[in-house]
Design a protein around this motif. Structure first.
Motif, short mmCIF file in Angstrom:
data_model
loop_
_atom_site.label_atom_id
_atom_site.label_comp_id
_atom_site.label_asym_id
_atom_site.label_seq_id
_atom_site.Cartn_x
_atom_site.Cartn_y
_atom_site.Cartn_z
N GLU A 1 -4.49 12.50 5.10
CA GLU A 1 -3.83 11.13 4.98
C GLU A 1 -4.44 10.29 3.95
O GLU A 1 -5.66 10.22 4.07
CB GLU A 1 -3.29 10.59 6.29
CG GLU A 1 -2.60 9.28 6.17
CD GLU A 1 -2.21 8.70 7.34
OE1 GLU A 1 -1.61 9.26 8.34
OE2 GLU A 1 -2.85 7.56 7.86
N THR B 1 0.84 -1.23 -0.13
CA THR B 1 0.09 -0.07 0.04
C THR B 1 0.79 1.18 0.07
O THR B 1 2.09 1.20 0.30
CB THR B 1 -0.79 0.24 1.39
OG1 THR B 1 -0.13 0.03 2.35
CG2 THR B 1 -1.78 -1.02 1.45
N GLY B 2 0.20 2.18 -0.59
CA GLY B 2 1.09 3.51 -0.43
C GLY B 2 0.35 4.41 0.26
O GLY B 2 -0.85 4.69 0.38
N THR B 3 1.10 5.38 1.26
CA THR B 3 0.65 6.37 1.88
C THR B 3 1.34 7.58 1.94
O THR B 3 2.59 7.53 2.15
CB THR B 3 0.44 5.66 3.59
OG1 THR B 3 -0.33 4.37 3.47
CG2 THR B 3 -0.07 6.64 4.64
N ALA B 4 0.45 8.42 2.22
CA ALA B 4 1.01 10.15 2.03
C ALA B 4 0.27 10.91 3.10
O ALA B 4 -0.88 10.82 3.29
CB ALA B 4 1.25 10.43 0.67
N ARG B 5 0.96 12.10 3.52
CA ARG B 5 0.27 12.92 4.30
C ARG B 5 0.55 14.27 3.83
O ARG B 5 1.46 14.47 3.19
CB ARG B 5 0.83 13.11 5.69
CG ARG B 5 0.31 11.66 6.52
CD ARG B 5 1.03 11.75 8.06
NE ARG B 5 1.12 10.23 8.50
CZ ARG B 5 1.74 9.23 7.96
NH1 ARG B 5 2.80 9.47 7.52
NH2 ARG B 5 1.61 8.13 8.70
N ASP C 1 4.38 7.02 -3.42
CA ASP C 1 4.92 6.16 -2.49
C ASP C 1 4.55 4.50 -2.90
O ASP C 1 5.80 3.94 -2.94
CB ASP C 1 4.33 6.30 -1.17
CG ASP C 1 4.73 5.49 -0.50
OD1 ASP C 1 5.91 5.38 -0.07
OD2 ASP C 1 4.01 4.77 0.47
N ALA D 1 0.38 9.39 -2.37
CA ALA D 1 0.33 8.04 -1.83
C ALA D 1 0.74 7.09 -3.22
O ALA D 1 1.18 5.97 -2.89
CB ALA D 1 -1.18 7.83 -1.34
N CYS D 2 0.08 7.35 -4.29
CA CYS D 2 0.44 6.69 -5.55
C CYS D 2 1.94 6.72 -5.86
O CYS D 2 2.57 5.58 -6.23
CB CYS D 2 -0.48 7.26 -6.73
SG CYS D 2 -2.00 6.64 -6.72
N THR E 1 -2.49 14.65 -1.79
CA THR E 1 -2.04 13.68 -1.18
C THR E 1 -2.36 12.23 -1.78
O THR E 1 -1.37 11.43 -1.65
CB THR E 1 -2.74 13.73 0.38
OG1 THR E 1 -2.43 15.18 0.85
CG2 THR E 1 -2.10 12.74 1.08
N THR F 1 -4.22 6.49 1.75
CA THR F 1 -3.87 5.31 1.45
C THR F 1 -4.48 4.63 0.14
O THR F 1 -5.53 4.71 0.00
CB THR F 1 -4.03 4.42 2.75
OG1 THR F 1 -3.29 5.09 3.79
CG2 THR F 1 -3.46 3.07 2.58
#
Length: 132
Positions: free
Chosen positions: A51, A40-44, A91, A88-89, A84, A53
């Protein structure tokens, strides 16, 4: 039978080597598929109010909004969500690239896998618009 048993033995070894290489490549590809499916990709957002995911296919699966988002316009908040989710993508793509290189090395199939995810993460302008 064969005029030259050495030639037959060499041919049999080449076939065995080819078969072993093929089986190893298939095993590594199955391993990579399992690894990617678990990612999974996560970003803030920089202000930590959003946030996002995404799952291994790049689909948004979780979104957390801090209560402070109520102090901003809907336009600002939606822009933060989109930015964001894109991060996430990115990441996810970084992780897929790393897993692919670790599993397949410089194999051209690995490069094709990463390129496929890159195209989905960054669709061409004027295309369907949605990353799939």
């Amino acid at each position: 039978m064969w005029a030259d048993e050495a030639v037959l033995d060499a041919a049999a070894r080449r076939v065995d080597d080819w078969e072993a290489a093929f089986a190893d490549r298939a095993r590594r590809t199955r391993s990579l598929t399992s690894r990617i499916q678990a990612l999974t990709g996560t970003a803030r957002s920089p202000d930590r109010m959003v946030e996002a995911t995404v799952d291994s296919s790049g689909q948004l699966v979780a979104l957390r909004l801090d209560e402070r988002t109520r102090q901003h316009s809907a336009t600002h908040t939606s822009e933060q969500i989109v930015a964001t989710a894109r991060a996430a993508c990115a990441d996810l793509l970084r992780q897929i690239t790393e897993a692919t290189r670790e599993t397949l090395g410089d194999d051209p199939a690995g490069a094709a896998i990463v390129e496929s995810y890159q195209r989905r993460a960054h669709p061409e302008p004027g295309g369907t618009g949605a990353a799939r």
